[in-house]
Design a protein around this motif. Structure first.
Motif, short mmCIF file in Angstrom:
data_model
loop_
_atom_site.label_atom_id
_atom_site.label_comp_id
_atom_site.label_asym_id
_atom_site.label_seq_id
_atom_site.Cartn_x
_atom_site.Cartn_y
_atom_site.Cartn_z
N SER A 65 1.08 -1.30 -0.01
CA SER A 65 -0.33 0.22 0.06
C SER A 65 1.16 1.10 -0.14
CB SER A 65 -1.32 -0.03 1.35
OG SER A 65 -1.39 0.85 1.33
N LYS A 66 0.29 2.42 -0.23
CA LYS A 66 0.71 4.07 -0.46
C LYS A 66 0.38 4.40 -0.01
CE LYS A 66 1.85 3.25 -5.27
NZ LYS A 66 1.70 3.74 -7.14
N ASN A 67 -0.46 4.27 1.17
CA ASN A 67 -1.33 4.90 1.36
C ASN A 67 -1.28 4.92 3.02
OD1 ASN A 67 -3.46 7.32 2.69
ND2 ASN A 67 -4.61 6.84 1.11
N LYS B 206 -3.14 14.15 4.02
CA LYS B 206 -4.09 13.73 4.69
C LYS B 206 -3.93 14.33 6.06
CE LYS B 206 -3.99 9.20 5.37
NZ LYS B 206 -5.23 7.64 4.61
#
Lengths: 245, 265
Positions: A71-73, A102
Protein backbone atom coordinates in the motif's frame (compact mmCIF):
# COMPACT_ATOMS: atom_id res chain seq x y z
CA UNK A 1 0.06 -20.74 6.46
CA UNK A 2 3.16 -19.06 7.74
CA UNK A 3 4.52 -18.91 11.25
CA UNK A 4 7.11 -16.30 10.45
CA UNK A 5 6.48 -12.70 9.51
CA UNK A 6 8.33 -12.72 6.24
CA UNK A 7 7.62 -16.04 4.59
CA UNK A 8 7.51 -15.77 0.81
CA UNK A 9 5.73 -19.13 0.57
CA UNK A 10 2.71 -17.80 2.44
CA UNK A 11 -0.60 -17.80 0.61
CA UNK A 12 -1.68 -14.75 -1.32
CA UNK A 13 -5.31 -13.78 -0.82
CA UNK A 14 -7.63 -11.29 -2.48
CA UNK A 15 -10.82 -9.80 -0.98
CA UNK A 16 -13.58 -12.35 -0.55
CA UNK A 17 -11.32 -15.41 -0.67
CA UNK A 18 -12.19 -18.37 1.48
CA UNK A 19 -9.62 -18.75 4.25
CA UNK A 20 -8.23 -22.23 4.97
CA UNK A 21 -10.29 -24.16 7.53
CA UNK A 22 -7.40 -24.84 9.91
CA UNK A 23 -7.02 -21.10 10.59
CA UNK A 24 -10.51 -20.87 12.01
CA UNK A 25 -10.27 -23.77 14.46
CA UNK A 26 -11.94 -23.35 17.84
CA UNK A 27 -8.91 -24.38 19.90
CA UNK A 28 -7.13 -21.04 19.96
CA UNK A 29 -8.16 -17.44 20.34
CA UNK A 30 -7.84 -15.48 17.10
CA UNK A 31 -6.64 -11.89 17.07
CA UNK A 32 -7.60 -10.15 13.83
CA UNK A 33 -5.05 -7.78 12.38
CA UNK A 34 -5.25 -5.47 9.39
CA UNK A 35 -6.82 -6.88 6.22
CA UNK A 36 -9.06 -9.44 7.94
CA UNK A 37 -12.68 -8.81 8.79
CA UNK A 38 -15.78 -10.75 9.73
CA UNK A 39 -18.51 -11.31 7.19
CA UNK A 40 -21.68 -10.63 9.16
CA UNK A 41 -23.93 -12.49 6.73
CA UNK A 42 -22.11 -15.82 6.99
CA UNK A 43 -20.30 -15.24 10.30
CA UNK A 44 -16.93 -16.19 8.83
CA UNK A 45 -13.58 -14.48 8.45
CA UNK A 46 -12.73 -12.94 5.09
CA UNK A 47 -9.72 -11.04 3.79
CA UNK A 48 -10.65 -7.49 2.79
CA UNK A 49 -7.28 -6.48 1.30
CA UNK A 50 -5.05 -8.29 -1.19
CA UNK A 51 -1.70 -9.57 0.03
CA UNK A 52 0.18 -12.30 1.86
CA UNK A 53 -1.84 -14.08 4.54
CA UNK A 54 0.25 -14.14 7.70
CA UNK A 55 -0.55 -16.26 10.73
CA UNK A 56 1.54 -16.02 13.89
CA UNK A 57 1.10 -18.45 16.75
CA UNK A 58 1.78 -16.17 19.74
CA UNK A 59 1.09 -18.84 22.35
CA UNK A 60 -0.70 -22.17 22.57
CA UNK A 61 -4.04 -20.46 22.80
CA UNK A 62 -3.45 -17.27 20.86
CA UNK A 63 -3.08 -16.77 17.14
CA UNK A 64 -2.64 -13.53 15.21
CA UNK A 65 -3.90 -13.36 11.65
CA UNK A 66 -3.46 -10.47 9.23
CA UNK A 67 -2.88 -9.64 5.57
CA UNK A 68 0.48 -8.14 4.66
CA UNK A 69 -0.55 -5.96 1.75
CA UNK A 70 1.30 -3.52 -0.48
CA UNK A 71 0.00 0.00 0.00
CA UNK A 72 1.08 3.58 -0.54
CA UNK A 73 -1.48 5.19 1.71
CA UNK A 74 -0.71 5.22 5.44
CA UNK A 75 -3.42 4.99 8.11
CA UNK A 76 -2.06 5.66 11.63
CA UNK A 77 -2.32 2.82 14.14
CA UNK A 78 -1.58 2.84 17.86
CA UNK A 79 2.12 2.50 18.79
CA UNK A 80 3.38 2.89 15.22
CA UNK A 81 6.77 4.56 15.05
CA UNK A 82 6.58 7.25 12.40
CA UNK A 83 8.53 10.07 10.81
CA UNK A 84 6.56 13.31 10.49
CA UNK A 85 7.11 16.79 9.10
CA UNK A 86 6.22 19.75 11.33
CA UNK A 87 3.69 21.97 9.55
CA UNK A 88 3.07 24.58 12.26
CA UNK A 89 1.42 24.97 15.64
CA UNK A 90 -2.17 24.90 16.84
CA UNK A 91 -2.95 25.72 20.48
CA UNK A 92 -0.37 23.89 22.57
CA UNK A 93 0.49 21.31 19.92
CA UNK A 94 2.52 20.99 16.77
CA UNK A 95 0.74 20.05 13.55
CA UNK A 96 2.64 17.12 12.05
CA UNK A 97 2.11 15.58 8.63
CA UNK A 98 2.70 11.84 8.30
CA UNK A 99 1.74 11.56 4.64
CA UNK A 100 0.66 13.94 1.90
CA UNK A 101 -2.99 14.98 1.53
CA UNK A 102 -3.95 13.38 4.83
CA UNK A 103 -5.23 15.11 7.96
CA UNK A 104 -2.40 16.36 10.17
CA UNK A 105 -1.57 14.76 13.54
CA UNK A 106 -1.02 16.56 16.84
CA UNK A 107 2.21 16.47 18.81
CA UNK A 108 1.75 18.14 22.20
CA UNK A 109 4.46 20.60 23.35
CA UNK A 110 4.68 18.57 26.58
CA UNK A 111 4.99 15.08 25.11
CA UNK A 112 8.70 15.63 24.56
CA UNK A 113 11.32 14.69 27.18
CA UNK A 114 11.88 17.35 29.89
CA UNK A 115 9.39 19.72 28.26
CA UNK A 116 7.41 22.04 30.55
CA UNK A 117 5.69 25.40 30.22
CA UNK A 118 8.95 27.24 30.94
CA UNK A 119 11.29 24.88 29.16
CA UNK A 120 10.12 23.58 25.82
CA UNK A 121 11.78 22.48 22.63
CA UNK A 122 10.95 24.69 19.66
CA UNK A 123 10.45 22.83 16.40
CA UNK A 124 10.49 24.90 13.21
CA UNK A 125 8.22 24.41 10.22
CA UNK A 126 9.76 21.72 8.01
CA UNK A 127 11.59 19.92 10.83
CA UNK A 128 11.49 16.13 10.88
CA UNK A 129 10.45 14.32 14.04
CA UNK A 130 10.55 10.66 14.98
CA UNK A 131 7.51 9.89 17.11
CA UNK A 132 5.13 7.22 18.35
CA UNK A 133 1.41 7.21 17.63
CA UNK A 134 -0.18 7.50 21.09
CA UNK A 135 -3.84 7.90 20.10
CA UNK A 136 -5.33 6.60 16.86
CA UNK A 137 -9.07 6.82 16.79
CA UNK A 138 -10.71 7.24 13.41
CA UNK A 139 -13.18 9.81 14.77
CA UNK A 140 -10.69 12.21 16.39
CA UNK A 141 -7.30 13.71 15.50
CA UNK A 142 -4.34 11.35 15.74
CA UNK A 143 -1.90 12.20 18.54
CA UNK A 144 1.85 11.61 18.62
CA UNK A 145 4.41 11.41 21.41
CA UNK A 146 8.19 11.74 21.41
CA UNK A 147 8.49 9.66 24.56
CA UNK A 148 8.97 6.01 25.39
CA UNK A 149 5.74 5.07 27.13
CA UNK A 150 7.52 2.90 29.71
CA UNK A 151 10.54 4.98 30.67
CA UNK A 152 9.17 8.46 29.79
CA UNK A 153 12.56 9.17 28.18
CA UNK A 154 13.17 10.23 24.59
CA UNK A 155 14.97 6.95 23.66
CA UNK A 156 15.73 8.06 20.14
CA UNK A 157 12.48 9.93 19.55
CA UNK A 158 12.49 13.63 18.74
CA UNK A 159 14.13 15.87 16.20
CA UNK A 160 15.90 14.21 13.26
CA UNK A 161 18.74 16.58 12.54
CA UNK A 162 20.49 16.82 9.15
CA UNK A 163 20.38 13.59 7.14
CA UNK A 164 18.10 12.82 4.23
CA UNK A 165 14.52 11.52 4.14
CA UNK A 166 12.84 9.61 1.31
CA UNK A 167 9.62 7.69 0.71
CA UNK A 168 9.23 3.97 0.15
CA UNK A 169 6.28 1.61 -0.05
CA UNK A 170 4.68 0.82 3.30
CA UNK A 171 5.30 -2.93 3.07
CA UNK A 172 9.01 -2.32 2.40
CA UNK A 173 9.28 0.02 5.38
CA UNK A 174 7.57 -2.59 7.57
CA UNK A 175 9.98 -5.23 6.31
CA UNK A 176 13.03 -3.12 7.17
CA UNK A 177 11.59 -2.19 10.56
CA UNK A 178 10.42 -5.54 11.88
CA UNK A 179 12.92 -7.87 10.23
CA UNK A 180 16.05 -6.91 12.15
CA UNK A 181 18.29 -9.43 10.38
CA UNK A 182 17.37 -8.32 6.85
CA UNK A 183 20.30 -8.46 4.49
CA UNK A 184 19.61 -5.03 2.94
CA UNK A 185 20.79 -3.03 5.94
CA UNK A 186 23.36 -5.64 6.99
CA UNK A 187 25.08 -5.29 3.60
CA UNK A 188 25.03 -1.50 3.87
CA UNK A 189 26.56 -1.59 7.35
CA UNK A 190 29.53 -3.47 5.93
CA UNK A 191 30.10 -0.58 3.53
CA UNK A 192 29.57 2.55 5.66
CA UNK A 193 28.54 3.86 9.07
CA UNK A 194 25.03 5.24 9.22
CA UNK A 195 22.19 6.31 11.48
CA UNK A 196 18.76 5.29 10.25
CA UNK A 197 15.20 5.96 11.40
CA UNK A 198 12.48 3.91 9.74
CA UNK A 199 8.93 5.19 9.89
CA UNK A 200 6.07 2.74 9.47
CA UNK A 201 4.44 5.50 7.41
CA UNK A 202 6.87 4.75 4.56
CA UNK A 203 9.45 7.44 5.32
CA UNK A 204 13.09 6.54 5.93
CA UNK A 205 15.65 8.98 7.32
CA UNK A 206 19.35 8.22 6.94
CA UNK A 207 22.49 10.06 7.95
CA UNK A 208 26.10 9.12 7.29
CA UNK A 209 29.45 10.87 7.72
CA UNK A 210 29.16 12.89 4.50
CA UNK A 211 26.54 13.95 1.99
CA UNK A 212 27.70 11.81 -0.94
CA UNK A 213 27.60 8.62 1.12
CA UNK A 214 24.15 9.58 2.44
CA UNK A 215 22.86 9.96 -1.13
CA UNK A 216 24.43 6.69 -2.27
CA UNK A 217 23.03 4.82 0.74
CA UNK A 218 19.53 6.25 0.23
CA UNK A 219 19.53 5.28 -3.45
CA UNK A 220 20.72 1.78 -2.58
CA UNK A 221 17.89 1.35 -0.04
CA UNK A 222 15.30 2.63 -2.52
CA UNK A 223 16.52 0.35 -5.32
CA UNK A 224 16.81 -2.67 -3.02
CA UNK A 225 13.03 -2.96 -2.85
CA UNK A 226 12.87 -4.08 -6.47
CA UNK A 227 15.68 -6.64 -6.57
CA UNK A 228 15.92 -10.17 -5.13
CA UNK A 229 18.26 -10.92 -2.28
CA UNK A 230 21.02 -12.51 -4.36
CA UNK A 231 21.54 -9.29 -6.35
CA UNK A 232 21.91 -7.02 -3.32
CA UNK A 233 25.70 -7.12 -3.16
CA UNK A 234 26.13 -6.17 -6.82
CA UNK A 235 23.53 -3.40 -6.42
CA UNK A 236 25.42 -1.98 -3.45
CA UNK A 237 28.71 -2.10 -5.33
CA UNK A 238 27.26 -0.42 -8.45
CA UNK A 239 25.45 2.30 -6.52
CA UNK A 240 28.51 3.32 -4.53
CA UNK A 241 30.70 3.10 -7.61
CA UNK A 242 28.44 5.61 -9.39
CA UNK A 243 29.32 8.13 -6.66
CA UNK A 244 33.05 7.29 -6.82
CA UNK A 245 32.94 5.70 -3.38
CA UNK B 1 -16.96 -6.14 -30.92
CA UNK B 2 -13.84 -6.96 -28.90
CA UNK B 3 -12.58 -10.35 -27.88
CA UNK B 4 -14.37 -10.27 -24.55
CA UNK B 5 -17.78 -10.56 -26.19
CA UNK B 6 -18.32 -14.20 -26.86
CA UNK B 7 -21.00 -14.72 -29.44
CA UNK B 8 -20.64 -18.45 -29.25
CA UNK B 9 -20.11 -19.36 -25.63
CA UNK B 10 -18.77 -22.85 -25.41
CA UNK B 11 -17.39 -22.72 -21.90
CA UNK B 12 -17.24 -26.19 -20.36
CA UNK B 13 -18.68 -26.96 -16.95
CA UNK B 14 -16.15 -25.28 -14.64
CA UNK B 15 -16.82 -27.49 -11.64
CA UNK B 16 -15.78 -30.63 -13.53
CA UNK B 17 -12.51 -29.21 -14.78
CA UNK B 18 -9.20 -30.15 -13.15
CA UNK B 19 -7.75 -27.20 -11.17
CA UNK B 20 -4.76 -26.89 -13.49
CA UNK B 21 -6.97 -26.30 -16.52
CA UNK B 22 -8.69 -23.20 -15.11
CA UNK B 23 -5.86 -20.65 -15.49
CA UNK B 24 -5.17 -21.81 -19.06
CA UNK B 25 -8.84 -21.61 -19.98
CA UNK B 26 -9.31 -18.15 -18.48
CA UNK B 27 -6.20 -16.74 -20.15
CA UNK B 28 -7.25 -18.11 -23.54
CA UNK B 29 -10.78 -16.70 -23.18
CA UNK B 30 -9.61 -13.23 -22.20
CA UNK B 31 -6.70 -13.00 -24.58
CA UNK B 32 -7.75 -9.55 -25.86
CA UNK B 33 -8.01 -8.16 -22.34
CA UNK B 34 -4.86 -6.51 -21.04
CA UNK B 35 -4.48 -4.72 -17.77
CA UNK B 36 -1.79 -3.17 -15.66
CA UNK B 37 -1.69 -1.66 -12.20
CA UNK B 38 0.39 1.02 -10.44
CA UNK B 39 0.88 2.88 -13.71
CA UNK B 40 0.74 6.35 -12.07
CA UNK B 41 3.35 6.68 -9.35
CA UNK B 42 1.80 9.67 -7.54
CA UNK B 43 -1.62 8.06 -7.12
CA UNK B 44 -2.53 5.71 -4.29
CA UNK B 45 -3.86 3.24 -6.82
CA UNK B 46 -4.17 3.14 -10.58
CA UNK B 47 -4.94 0.70 -13.35
CA UNK B 48 -5.15 0.62 -17.11
CA UNK B 49 -7.41 -1.66 -19.09
CA UNK B 50 -7.28 -2.39 -22.81
CA UNK B 51 -9.78 -4.45 -24.77
CA UNK B 52 -8.29 -5.23 -28.18
CA UNK B 53 -7.80 -1.88 -29.97
CA UNK B 54 -11.37 -0.84 -29.33
CA UNK B 55 -11.12 0.54 -25.82
CA UNK B 56 -8.36 1.94 -23.64
CA UNK B 57 -9.02 3.28 -20.17
CA UNK B 58 -6.98 4.57 -17.23
CA UNK B 59 -8.40 4.61 -13.71
CA UNK B 60 -6.71 6.46 -10.86
CA UNK B 61 -7.60 6.47 -7.18
CA UNK B 62 -6.52 8.93 -4.53
CA UNK B 63 -7.48 8.29 -0.98
CA UNK B 64 -8.69 7.94 1.60
CA UNK B 65 -7.82 11.64 1.90
CA UNK B 66 -9.15 14.55 3.93
CA UNK B 67 -12.61 15.40 2.67
CA UNK B 68 -13.99 18.84 1.97
CA UNK B 69 -16.87 19.88 4.24
CA UNK B 70 -19.29 19.72 1.33
CA UNK B 71 -18.61 16.05 0.60
CA UNK B 72 -17.79 14.83 4.13
CA UNK B 73 -19.92 12.09 5.67
CA UNK B 74 -19.62 11.75 9.46
CA UNK B 75 -19.62 7.96 9.69
CA UNK B 76 -18.35 6.71 6.36
CA UNK B 77 -16.21 7.25 3.29
CA UNK B 78 -17.43 9.66 0.61
CA UNK B 79 -16.89 8.82 -3.06
CA UNK B 80 -16.05 11.36 -5.75
CA UNK B 81 -16.28 9.63 -9.13
CA UNK B 82 -15.66 11.30 -12.47
CA UNK B 83 -15.54 9.79 -15.95
CA UNK B 84 -13.73 11.76 -18.66
CA UNK B 85 -13.94 11.12 -22.38
CA UNK B 86 -10.92 11.37 -24.63
CA UNK B 87 -12.78 13.94 -26.76
CA UNK B 88 -14.60 16.90 -25.31
CA UNK B 89 -17.26 16.64 -28.03
CA UNK B 90 -18.60 13.37 -26.71
CA UNK B 91 -21.97 13.32 -25.02
CA UNK B 92 -21.45 14.00 -21.32
CA UNK B 93 -24.80 12.46 -20.33
CA UNK B 94 -23.30 9.06 -21.16
CA UNK B 95 -20.47 9.70 -18.70
CA UNK B 96 -22.95 10.91 -16.09
CA UNK B 97 -24.89 7.68 -16.47
CA UNK B 98 -21.70 5.62 -16.05
CA UNK B 99 -20.76 7.64 -12.95
CA UNK B 100 -24.16 7.06 -11.35
CA UNK B 101 -24.11 3.33 -12.03
CA UNK B 102 -20.55 3.02 -10.74
CA UNK B 103 -21.44 4.85 -7.54
CA UNK B 104 -24.36 2.48 -6.95
CA UNK B 105 -22.03 -0.49 -7.34
CA UNK B 106 -19.00 0.74 -5.44
CA UNK B 107 -20.83 1.85 -2.30
CA UNK B 108 -21.93 -1.76 -1.90
CA UNK B 109 -18.48 -3.26 -2.35
CA UNK B 110 -16.20 -0.84 -0.44
CA UNK B 111 -16.12 -1.08 3.36
CA UNK B 112 -17.18 2.55 3.72
CA UNK B 113 -17.38 2.48 7.52
CA UNK B 114 -13.63 1.77 7.73
CA UNK B 115 -12.86 5.34 6.64
CA UNK B 116 -15.23 7.81 8.31
CA UNK B 117 -15.09 11.51 7.32
CA UNK B 118 -12.70 10.75 4.47
CA UNK B 119 -12.87 10.97 0.70
CA UNK B 120 -11.97 8.60 -2.10
CA UNK B 121 -11.41 10.28 -5.47
CA UNK B 122 -11.83 7.93 -8.43
CA UNK B 123 -11.07 9.23 -11.92
CA UNK B 124 -11.58 7.43 -15.21
CA UNK B 125 -9.94 8.69 -18.37
CA UNK B 126 -10.82 7.05 -21.69
CA UNK B 127 -7.97 7.08 -24.18
CA UNK B 128 -9.90 5.18 -26.84
CA UNK B 129 -13.59 4.47 -26.59
CA UNK B 130 -15.98 2.83 -29.05
CA UNK B 131 -18.56 5.62 -28.84
CA UNK B 132 -15.95 8.18 -29.92
CA UNK B 133 -14.62 5.95 -32.68
CA UNK B 134 -18.11 5.77 -34.17
CA UNK B 135 -18.24 9.58 -34.46
CA UNK B 136 -15.55 9.48 -37.10
CA UNK B 137 -16.89 6.61 -39.16
CA UNK B 138 -17.38 7.75 -42.76
CA UNK B 139 -20.65 5.91 -43.33
CA UNK B 140 -22.49 7.20 -40.29
CA UNK B 141 -24.80 10.10 -41.14
CA UNK B 142 -24.04 13.36 -39.32
CA UNK B 143 -26.03 14.43 -36.25
CA UNK B 144 -27.61 11.04 -35.78
CA UNK B 145 -26.75 8.65 -33.00
CA UNK B 146 -24.67 5.72 -34.08
CA UNK B 147 -26.37 2.34 -34.20
CA UNK B 148 -23.80 0.93 -31.83
CA UNK B 149 -23.89 3.79 -29.31
CA UNK B 150 -26.03 1.85 -26.83
CA UNK B 151 -23.84 -1.24 -26.91
CA UNK B 152 -20.71 0.92 -26.64
CA UNK B 153 -22.18 2.41 -23.45
CA UNK B 154 -22.38 -1.11 -21.98
CA UNK B 155 -18.82 -1.81 -23.04
CA UNK B 156 -17.58 1.42 -21.44
CA UNK B 157 -19.43 0.68 -18.20
CA UNK B 158 -18.03 -2.85 -18.13
CA UNK B 159 -14.48 -1.52 -18.63
CA UNK B 160 -14.98 1.09 -15.87
CA UNK B 161 -16.21 -1.53 -13.37
CA UNK B 162 -13.28 -3.85 -14.03
CA UNK B 163 -10.72 -1.01 -14.03
CA UNK B 164 -12.17 0.32 -10.75
CA UNK B 165 -11.85 -3.12 -9.14
CA UNK B 166 -8.17 -3.39 -10.13
CA UNK B 167 -7.39 0.17 -9.02
CA UNK B 168 -9.13 -0.44 -5.67
CA UNK B 169 -6.96 -3.52 -5.14
CA UNK B 170 -3.89 -1.46 -6.02
CA UNK B 171 -4.90 1.32 -3.61
CA UNK B 172 -5.41 -1.31 -0.90
CA UNK B 173 -8.93 -0.10 -0.17
CA UNK B 174 -10.93 -2.48 2.02
CA UNK B 175 -13.41 -4.46 -0.10
CA UNK B 176 -16.10 -6.84 1.07
CA UNK B 177 -15.48 -9.24 -1.83
CA UNK B 178 -14.22 -9.50 -5.39
CA UNK B 179 -16.41 -8.31 -8.24
CA UNK B 180 -16.26 -7.98 -11.99
CA UNK B 181 -18.53 -7.42 -14.94
CA UNK B 182 -18.94 -9.22 -18.24
CA UNK B 183 -20.83 -8.59 -21.46
CA UNK B 184 -22.81 -11.32 -23.18
CA UNK B 185 -23.94 -10.77 -26.76
CA UNK B 186 -27.03 -12.51 -28.02
CA UNK B 187 -28.35 -12.27 -31.59
CA UNK B 188 -30.62 -9.34 -30.89
CA UNK B 189 -29.49 -8.10 -27.51
CA UNK B 190 -26.49 -7.12 -25.38
CA UNK B 191 -26.33 -7.85 -21.67
CA UNK B 192 -24.00 -6.42 -19.04
CA UNK B 193 -23.90 -8.28 -15.75
CA UNK B 194 -21.83 -7.46 -12.69
CA UNK B 195 -21.21 -10.38 -10.32
CA UNK B 196 -19.98 -10.44 -6.76
CA UNK B 197 -17.68 -13.32 -5.83
CA UNK B 198 -17.59 -14.19 -2.16
CA UNK B 199 -15.90 -17.06 -0.35
CA UNK B 200 -14.20 -18.11 -3.54
CA UNK B 201 -11.33 -20.50 -3.09
CA UNK B 202 -8.87 -18.99 -5.54
CA UNK B 203 -5.91 -20.06 -3.41
CA UNK B 204 -5.72 -23.52 -4.95
CA UNK B 205 -7.67 -22.74 -8.13
CA UNK B 206 -10.62 -24.62 -6.74
CA UNK B 207 -14.15 -23.41 -7.40
CA UNK B 208 -16.00 -25.13 -4.61
CA UNK B 209 -17.86 -23.42 -1.78
CA UNK B 210 -18.46 -19.95 -3.06
CA UNK B 211 -21.28 -17.47 -3.21
CA UNK B 212 -21.93 -15.58 -6.40
CA UNK B 213 -24.41 -12.73 -6.38
CA UNK B 214 -25.68 -10.60 -9.24
CA UNK B 215 -24.88 -7.02 -8.28
CA UNK B 216 -26.11 -5.24 -11.35
CA UNK B 217 -27.57 -6.14 -14.72
CA UNK B 218 -28.42 -4.05 -17.73
CA UNK B 219 -29.72 -5.32 -21.07
CA UNK B 220 -30.38 -3.66 -24.41
CA UNK B 221 -32.32 -5.08 -27.37
CA UNK B 222 -35.06 -7.67 -27.77
CA UNK B 223 -34.96 -10.85 -25.70
CA UNK B 224 -37.21 -13.21 -23.80
CA UNK B 225 -37.24 -13.85 -20.07
CA UNK B 226 -35.85 -17.35 -20.48
CA UNK B 227 -32.94 -16.00 -22.57
CA UNK B 228 -32.13 -13.46 -19.89
CA UNK B 229 -32.24 -16.05 -17.10
CA UNK B 230 -30.07 -18.41 -19.13
CA UNK B 231 -27.52 -15.64 -19.61
CA UNK B 232 -27.61 -14.52 -15.98
CA UNK B 233 -27.29 -17.95 -14.37
CA UNK B 234 -25.32 -19.88 -16.96
CA UNK B 235 -23.21 -18.04 -19.55
CA UNK B 236 -22.60 -14.86 -17.61
CA UNK B 237 -21.91 -16.74 -14.39
CA UNK B 238 -19.28 -18.97 -15.97
CA UNK B 239 -17.62 -16.13 -17.81
CA UNK B 240 -17.50 -13.97 -14.70
CA UNK B 241 -16.00 -16.80 -12.66
CA UNK B 242 -13.26 -17.27 -15.22
CA UNK B 243 -12.61 -13.53 -15.38
CA UNK B 244 -12.28 -13.52 -11.60
CA UNK B 245 -9.67 -16.28 -11.79
CA UNK B 246 -7.90 -14.34 -14.54
CA UNK B 247 -7.72 -11.17 -12.43
CA UNK B 248 -6.81 -13.09 -9.27
CA UNK B 249 -3.95 -15.03 -10.83
CA UNK B 250 -2.49 -11.97 -12.55
CA UNK B 251 -2.85 -9.76 -9.49
CA UNK B 252 -1.20 -12.38 -7.31
CA UNK B 253 1.84 -12.34 -9.59
CA UNK B 254 1.92 -8.54 -9.20
CA UNK B 255 1.92 -8.89 -5.40
CA UNK B 256 4.81 -11.36 -5.60
CA UNK B 257 6.81 -8.74 -7.52
CA UNK B 258 6.03 -6.10 -4.89
CA UNK B 259 7.41 -8.36 -2.16
CA UNK B 260 10.47 -9.49 -4.10
CA UNK B 261 12.87 -8.16 -1.46
CA UNK B 262 11.39 -10.43 1.22
CA UNK B 263 13.90 -12.90 2.58
CA UNK B 264 12.93 -16.48 1.91
CA UNK B 265 13.80 -17.92 5.28
Amino acid sequence: MSDTLFDLNAQIVIPGDLLPDHIQDNDSELVLGPGISTDTSSNTLIPVNPGYLRVQQKSKKKKIIFVDSPSKNYTPNLNDLVIGVVLGTIGESYKVSLSNFKPYCLLSFYSIENASRKNRLNFKVGDLVYARVSKANVHIDVELECLNEVTNKSDGFGLLDNGYVFDTSLNYARHLFFNSDNSILTNLSNRCRFDIAIGINGKIWIKTDDLITTLAASIYIQKAQTVPEEQLNSLLFKTFKNYDL
Amino acid sequence: MPTLDLEDLSIPDIHNLPPDALPALSSSLFDGLKFDTSIISHCDGSSSLTISDNLKLICSINGPIESSLKLELPDKLALDISVNSSLSTTNNSNNQLIENNLRKLLIRKINLSMYPKQLLVINFQFLVSPSENSLFQKNSPPNTPSSSSSSSYLLELMACINAAYLALLDANISLTSSFNSVIINNNSSNHLICYDHNHLHTINNSTTDHDIIILYSESLGRFSQSTLFNILFNFGYKKSLLLNFHFASLYKSIIKQKFIYTDNK
